[in-house]
Write an enzyme that holds these catalytic residues in place. Structure first.
Site, short mmCIF file in Angstrom:
data_model
loop_
_atom_site.label_atom_id
_atom_site.label_comp_id
_atom_site.label_asym_id
_atom_site.label_seq_id
_atom_site.Cartn_x
_atom_site.Cartn_y
_atom_site.Cartn_z
N ARG A 9 0.83 -1.20 0.00
CA ARG A 9 0.00 0.00 0.00
C ARG A 9 0.87 1.25 0.00
O ARG A 9 0.54 2.24 -0.65
CB ARG A 9 -0.90 0.03 1.24
CG ARG A 9 -2.01 -0.99 1.21
CD ARG A 9 -2.69 -1.06 2.55
NE ARG A 9 -1.80 -1.56 3.58
CZ ARG A 9 -2.10 -1.58 4.87
NH1 ARG A 9 -3.25 -1.09 5.28
NH2 ARG A 9 -1.24 -2.07 5.74
N SER A 36 -6.51 3.61 3.33
CA SER A 36 -6.32 2.16 3.32
C SER A 36 -5.85 1.63 1.97
O SER A 36 -5.13 0.64 1.91
CB SER A 36 -7.61 1.44 3.71
OG SER A 36 -8.09 1.93 4.94
N GLU A 57 -19.76 2.91 -4.03
CA GLU A 57 -18.84 2.34 -5.03
C GLU A 57 -19.50 2.14 -6.38
O GLU A 57 -18.86 2.25 -7.42
CB GLU A 57 -18.30 0.99 -4.53
CG GLU A 57 -17.39 1.09 -3.31
CD GLU A 57 -18.17 1.12 -2.00
OE1 GLU A 57 -19.41 1.06 -2.05
OE2 GLU A 57 -17.53 1.21 -0.94
N PHE A 83 -15.37 -4.79 -2.59
CA PHE A 83 -16.33 -3.83 -3.15
C PHE A 83 -16.09 -3.64 -4.64
O PHE A 83 -17.03 -3.42 -5.41
CB PHE A 83 -16.23 -2.50 -2.40
CG PHE A 83 -16.31 -2.65 -0.90
CD1 PHE A 83 -15.43 -1.98 -0.07
CD2 PHE A 83 -17.25 -3.50 -0.33
CE1 PHE A 83 -15.49 -2.14 1.31
CE2 PHE A 83 -17.31 -3.68 1.05
CZ PHE A 83 -16.43 -2.99 1.86
N ARG A 168 -2.42 -6.22 1.32
CA ARG A 168 -2.31 -5.46 2.56
C ARG A 168 -1.19 -6.10 3.39
O ARG A 168 -1.43 -6.69 4.43
CB ARG A 168 -3.64 -5.53 3.30
CG ARG A 168 -3.76 -4.61 4.50
CD ARG A 168 -5.13 -4.79 5.17
NE ARG A 168 -5.31 -3.94 6.32
CZ ARG A 168 -4.91 -4.24 7.54
NH1 ARG A 168 -4.30 -5.38 7.78
NH2 ARG A 168 -5.12 -3.39 8.53
#
Lengths: 324, 288
Positions: A9, A36, A57, A83, A168
């Protein structure tokens, strides 16, 4: 820590800003997750080229399509993989993929790397969903240097819809120096003649570890990294099946429809060979530390080794049957 | 706005209705009620309001029109043909395999900006187009035609909220408010009222007009088109199936292509006494 070993990230955040500096037509969209997903720095540096869509979204994907329709701007919409693939599937299909608009979708916190989030935040089927979508290119980069190449080739050079996973965590460096991502191309990372381990994303490094352990037992494992799930590098898979006769796939994803599914499709039609798929076993995820999740859901080095032994046994059985 | 101009626009609307019925009967497919209710709006848009060049559909400064209520595309196709985007004869490929004119708007049709058909998505795309126009410093306006059943969709309200937030003064929506959706009256299926207040609450300017009074339509669209402080919506009060008595005000003709007899009756009411001769004449129009 070198840039190559950063949390993806953080690496992505900087790489995106660099891209934005070089390409004034890049527009980034967010749905209240920029800290995030790594788009926050872009938002701060280029506020005029950043579209905050709020927690909406589906609208975000439509807005991205409308921006791409200008044929002047390149929109990149980043949100969590759950999402980006589950929630917005029809919007991506009808507003982006069907008209083949130049929208880049980043599905962040891939697979079980979204560890604390639990089932609602762990995309274990996004590769399957996106693979089944016409016009879509689907990519799961293994490490930060590869992601850099993906951004350069697939965001600014390639014209068409693209789905890119980011993870992540800090991925181990696994792609070789001098390597650059190419759409539709897999890369052989290790040679071997007994069995082929095909990995994608984070799991290629696990495949490499498994290959090293198998070598200690005299098993020669070829390792192929397949960052591009669609289009697949069919030739490389077929060669591996023909030359090694046993295949294991490894992915941070369900065993249904992702890398395992893609390889099974190729093997079944072109080069049948014993196949074992390593991935999550068609279940939703849960909350836990990442290491514990990978262990519980069968994504460890030992799981890959066990899978390799299974296909080797079936390969030997076939050879035995052929001789009898 | 002269009487001559209004009569000319009404004539175009009539032609849109005639072609819509004729092509749907020929193709044995199509959404009738919503095509007829929007015909006057489309006539005003394509023959008075929209800054477009049919010979140059990719003109960067063109106004964009999004038929968010994509199922009602027969009337849109008829308007596009009359305006010169493709030959009128091509309308009769509607319903056939390999046709550029699909049952819901698709990317390959000249004049179609974005595929629609899965309701609730077109307004979001229109928001993106408007946002891009502003970033790029272009003077175009984006128009989106919505259906009243369609605004049941949550995504419509997401788009509305975003448009209000970004004060998109180059975005205008039009609601074809015929009060009936596929399975029945909106008021019985999913209450929309108070409707005006909903849009105002989302920071939209709202105007209303009789959707079959050409003077009101043109005045409403011109007012909306000149409003730049933020997004605006013209709520056009219409009649589903307008123009054909037995198709008016019922959900039965929402999607139900007329058979030869019903088509003949409908066309007679629309001023066409010989439907076959009409179709032959239209199919002979192979140029733009």
């Amino acid at each position: 820590m070198t840039r190559a070993e950063q949390d993806m990230r953080v690496f992505f955040a900087e790489a995106l800003v660099a891209l934005g500096r070089a390409h004034p037509n890049l527009v980034v969209l967010d749905a209240d997750l920029n800290s995030s997903t790594g788009t926050r720095r872009y938002a701060e540096e280029f506020p005029d080229r950043f579209v905050q869509c709020g927690i909406a979204e589906q609208n975000m994907m439509g807005v991205a399509a409308g921006i791409a329709a200008s044929r002047r701007l390149i929109p990149l919409a980043a949100t969590f993989g759950v999402f980006a693939a589950r929630r917005t599937y029809d919007q991506v299909a009808m507003s982006i993929a069907y008209p083949r608009l130049n929208v880049k979708i980043v599905g962040a916190s891939s697979g079980l790397t979204s560890a604390p989030g639990g089932a609602s935040h762990q995309p274990l089927e996004d590769l399957a969903l996106m693979r089944a979508m016409p016009s879509m290119t689907v990519i799961d980069p293994a490490d930060n240097p590869e992601l850099q190449g993906v951004l350069e080739t697939m965001v600014v050079e390639y014209d068409g819809p693209v789905y890119i996973r980011t993870m992540r965590c800090a991925p181990p460096r696994v792609t070789p120096a001098g390597y650059r991502f190419q759409r539709g191309k897999a890369v052989a990372l290790r040679d071997g003649g007994d069995v082929t381990l095909i990995g994608t994303g984070l799991m290629t490094s696990v495949a490499m570890e498994a290959a090293a352990r198998l070598a200690e037992d005299g098993v020669g494992a070829r390792v192929i990294h397949s960052p591009c799930l669609k289009p697949m590098d069919e030739e490389t898979v077929i060669s591996a099946a023909e030359e090694t006769g046993a295949i294991v796939t490894v992915e941070n994803h369900s065993i249904i429809g992702g890398l395992g599914g893609a390889v099974a499709e190729i093997l079944g039609e072109h080069a049948p060979a014993p196949l074992a798929r390593v991935g999550t076993p068609d279940v939703f995820g849960e909350t836990g530390p990442m290491d514990a999740l990978f262990a519980k859901y069968g994504l460890t080095v030992n799981d890959v080794i066990r899978a390799a032994r299974r296909v080797l046994a079936r390969k030997a059985g076939r050879a035995g049957a052929a001789r009898a | 706005m002269t009487d001559t101009l209004l009569r000319a626009l009404e004539e175009k609307a009539q032609q849109i209705r005639q072609l819509s019925i004729s092509m749907m009967a020929h193709g044995k497919i199509g959404h009738v009620g919503g095509s007829l209710s929007e015909a006057d709006l489309l006539a005003a848009l394509y023959f008075r309001i929209l800054r477009v060049d049919p010979a140059y559909p990719q003109w960067e400064d063109r106004d964009r029109f999004v038929l968010s209520k994509g199922h009602a595309c027969p009337a849109h196709y008829a308007a596009l043909a009359l305006r010169g985007y493709f030959p009128t004869a091509e309308l009769y490929t509607f319903g056939s395999i390999d046709a550029r004119l699909q049952c819901h708007p698709s990317p390959q049709t000249p004049g179609v900006e974005i595929p629609t058909g899965s309701l609730g998505q077109g307004l979001s795309v229109a928001v993106g187009m408007a946002w891009a126009g502003r970033l790029l410093g272009r003077g175009y306006r984006v128009w989106a035609l919505l259906g009243d059943g369609e605004i049941d969709c949550g995504q419509i309200w997401e788009a509305a909220m975003a448009a209000g937030h970004y004060r998109l003064g180059n975005l205008t929506a039009i609601l074809d408010y015929n009060k009936i959706q596929a399975q029945g009256r909106c008021a019985e299926m999913m209450t929309l009222e108070p409707l005006r207040g909903k849009w105002e609450a989302f920071n939209w300017m709202v105007w209303e007009a009789d959707g079959h009074d050409m003077a009101q339509i043109v005045a409403g669209l011109e007012t909306a088109g000149a409003y730049t402080a933020g997004p605006g919506i013209l709520i056009a009060h219409t009649v589903k199936g307008k123009g054909v008595s037995f198709m008016e005000n019922t959900h039965v003709w929402h999607t139900h292509a007329p058979g030869p007899e019903d088509a003949a009756r409908a066309l007679a009411e629309l001023g066409i006494d010989d439907p076959e001769a009409f179709r032959s004449r239209m199919m002979a129009r192979t140029g733009v």
